[in-house]
Enzyme design. Structure first.
Site, mmCIF file in Angstrom:
data_model
loop_
_atom_site.group_PDB
_atom_site.id
_atom_site.type_symbol
_atom_site.label_atom_id
_atom_site.label_comp_id
_atom_site.label_asym_id
_atom_site.label_seq_id
_atom_site.Cartn_x
_atom_site.Cartn_y
_atom_site.Cartn_z
ATOM 1 N N GLU A 366 0.840 -1.205 0.000
ATOM 2 C CA GLU A 366 0.000 0.000 0.000
ATOM 3 C C GLU A 366 0.870 1.247 0.000
ATOM 4 O O GLU A 366 0.582 2.230 -0.689
ATOM 5 C CB GLU A 366 -0.906 -0.001 1.245
ATOM 6 N N ASP A 394 -6.989 1.549 8.226
ATOM 7 C CA ASP A 394 -5.653 2.080 7.918
ATOM 8 C C ASP A 394 -5.504 3.505 8.427
ATOM 9 O O ASP A 394 -4.957 4.359 7.745
ATOM 10 C CB ASP A 394 -5.399 1.994 6.392
ATOM 11 N N HIS A 465 4.702 7.161 9.761
ATOM 12 C CA HIS A 465 5.851 7.135 8.844
ATOM 13 C C HIS A 465 7.152 7.608 9.501
ATOM 14 O O HIS A 465 8.031 8.127 8.829
ATOM 15 C CB HIS A 465 5.582 7.963 7.572
#
Ligand code: ZN
Length: 502
Positions: A366, A394, A465
């Protein structure tokens, strides 16, 4: 309407209805029996009966309540997340860890008795290298010194020369400022896009919108900078916390524009560069040595809990198994995978076999272009009509306040009894959304109703991230609340009398 007095001649079947309804809103049946003493409960039961036209029988609503309660009292999802993150670690597309995670999740699903298939997807295989930067000259510089700048390469970035490059830094806040510069102003320079993440918007619950504002620069920054003649591009990290954390993420190149190295600097370092460049010339030495290896074979993990009446009809319950490599991919998106695994685990534990097939999917890649989802759409093109619904988680593992739904507006009304089952855990708000998840977007576009938990996004983009996306960021209770939403919704879609409106 229910009478306010409960006499002893109440029929047994009526009691079952009351018990089921009571269970579905999280009160014991005996409390419902004694409803006159608890008018709030009676009002809610009356409202439920008045609604009518529920797609589920009281017995089915009671099953949902059992799934919800089981999810809240089970460590399976947390234990799986601990293994995926602490033991297997980061799961970058094409990496050995991603492959190990595929094999691990497949084995776990087989152990539950699901029918497991590994479906092939060809994925990018980008590998992070050295990533350092330091100021080498700037206004107020003590000769002979350097000052470290904290950054991380963006996913897919090309490399600098191995010894790095040195160039002057130009800072713009947005596209308009770039276009207002005189021609050639960026040529041979390092261009920084200093677009600020809107922390106030995120704190008010608009994390996703705040993220979208910054991602445009992370994605298209290298193309705009390359077209303007820059030798490298920096973007201000798209994220919220002030811990000098750089946030990676996918970036893009265009075939007709020079590909230049691209990195995200921390918010603090973006402010520093902005301040110093406003005083005079600033020179930066930048070294990035990532490599883009040939595309690699990989897999989506598919695990079917077969339907008893309509095994060909499918409800997808999913998260993405790949992650970025700085942390261990706990909130993005190990959590989404394990709450989906939990849906299958609970069906097995409680011996529930819905009419339609509940299909667990752990999507691959993804983060680097959704190649797994694209492969699924290609492989299952002929069966899209048999997809009754698709759920993806998500957006982390924080408290879910309800369900996003995408599709027919009537889905909102249809879902109301399900929302009431989720009310005791505070997840009863139904929110219409244009899309629900990157990997189920293809199904959404084909008209398949799609869904996602509405997760609290106030803190998600602090860690998203970054190296801080680790197991400890996940609160066990809140993870279980998400698992409850996934399991209840998957069952509701798979066992309703009429399929979800589409
Ligand atoms: Zn994600």
């Amino acid at each position: 309407m229910l009478p306010s007095g409960m006499d002893s001649r109440r029929k047994y079947s009526e009691f079952i209805v009351i018990a089921a309804l009571a269970a579905s809103i999280g009160v014991p049946a005996c409390a419902a029996q004694n409803a006159p003493a608890q008018p709030g409960i009676l009002d809610r039961l009356n409202a439920m009966l008045a609604e009518g036209n529920s797609a589920w029988t009281p017995e089915q609503l009671a099953v949902m309540a059992r799934l919800r309660d089981a999810a809240m009292n089970d460590s399976y999802a947390l234990d799986q997340l601990r293994h995926l993150t602490d033991n297997i670690g980061p799961r970058l597309s094409g990496s050995p860890q991603a492959q190990l995670a595929v094999d691990y999740v497949a084995a776990e699903m087989r152990a539950l008795g699901a029918e497991v298939t590994l479906e092939k997807a060809t994925v990018p295989h980008w590998v992070r290298g050295v990533e350092t930067a330091e100021l080498v000259s700037w206004p107020g510089h003590a000769p002979g010194t350097t000052q470290k700048v904290v950054l991380t390469a963006l996913g897919g970035s090309v490399a600098t020369p191995p010894e790095g490059l040195t160039a002057e830094v130009v800072v713009v806040d947005d596209w308009q400022q770039l276009h207002a510069l005189p021609p050639g102003a960026v040529k041979g320079k390092i261009l920084l896009f200093n677009h600020k993440f809107d922390k106030e918007l995120a704190a008010a619950g608009g994390g996703l919108q705040a993220y979208g504002g910054g991602v445009a620069y992370r994605g298209a920054g290298p193309i705009a900078a390359g077209a303007a003649g820059a030798v490298a591009v920096l973007v201000r990290s798209v994220g919220g916390a002030d811990y000098r954390l750089p946030h990676t993420g996918l970036t893009e190149y265009a075939p007709d524009v020079p590909k230049i190295p691209a990195a995200a600097v921390t918010a603090e370092d973006a402010d520093l560069l902005k301040n110093l460049t406003s005083q005079g010339p600033v020179s930066l030495h930048l070294t990035l040595t990532p490599q883009t290896l040939p595309n690699a074979p990989s897999f989506n993990v598919i695990a079917d809990w077969k339907g008893t009446e309509h095994p060909e009809q499918v409800v997808v319950v999913s998260g993405h198994l790949d992650s970025w490599d700085l942390g261990t991919g706990a909130i993005d998106d190990g959590a989404g995978v394990v709450v989906s695994m939990q849906a299958i685990h609970l069906l097995r534990e409680l011996g529930i076999h819905p009419r339609r097939t509940v299909r667990f999917v752990a999507w691959m890649s993804e983060e680097e272009g959704s190649e797994g989802a694209a492969a699924y759409m290609a492989d299952h093109a002929a069966e899209v009509a048999n997809h009754i619904g698709a759920i993806e988680s998500d957006l982390g593992a924080d408290h879910p306040t309800g369900i996003y739904y995408s599709g027919k507006p009537s889905l909102g009304q249809w879902l109301k009894p399900v929302a009431r089952v989720l009310e005791p855990i505070g997840a009863e708000t139904l929110v219409a959304a244009p899309e629900t998840g990157e990997d189920v977007e293809g199904l959404t576009e084909k008209g398949v109703p799609s869904f996602a938990p509405v997760q609290d996004s106030r803190f998600y983009f602090n860690y998203h991230h970054t190296a801080a996306d680790t197991f400890d960021k996940v609160d066990p209770k809140q993870l279980n609340e998400n698992a409850a939403v996934m399991a209840v919704l998957a069952y509701a879609l798979a066992d309703s009398d009429e399929p979800a409106p589409k």
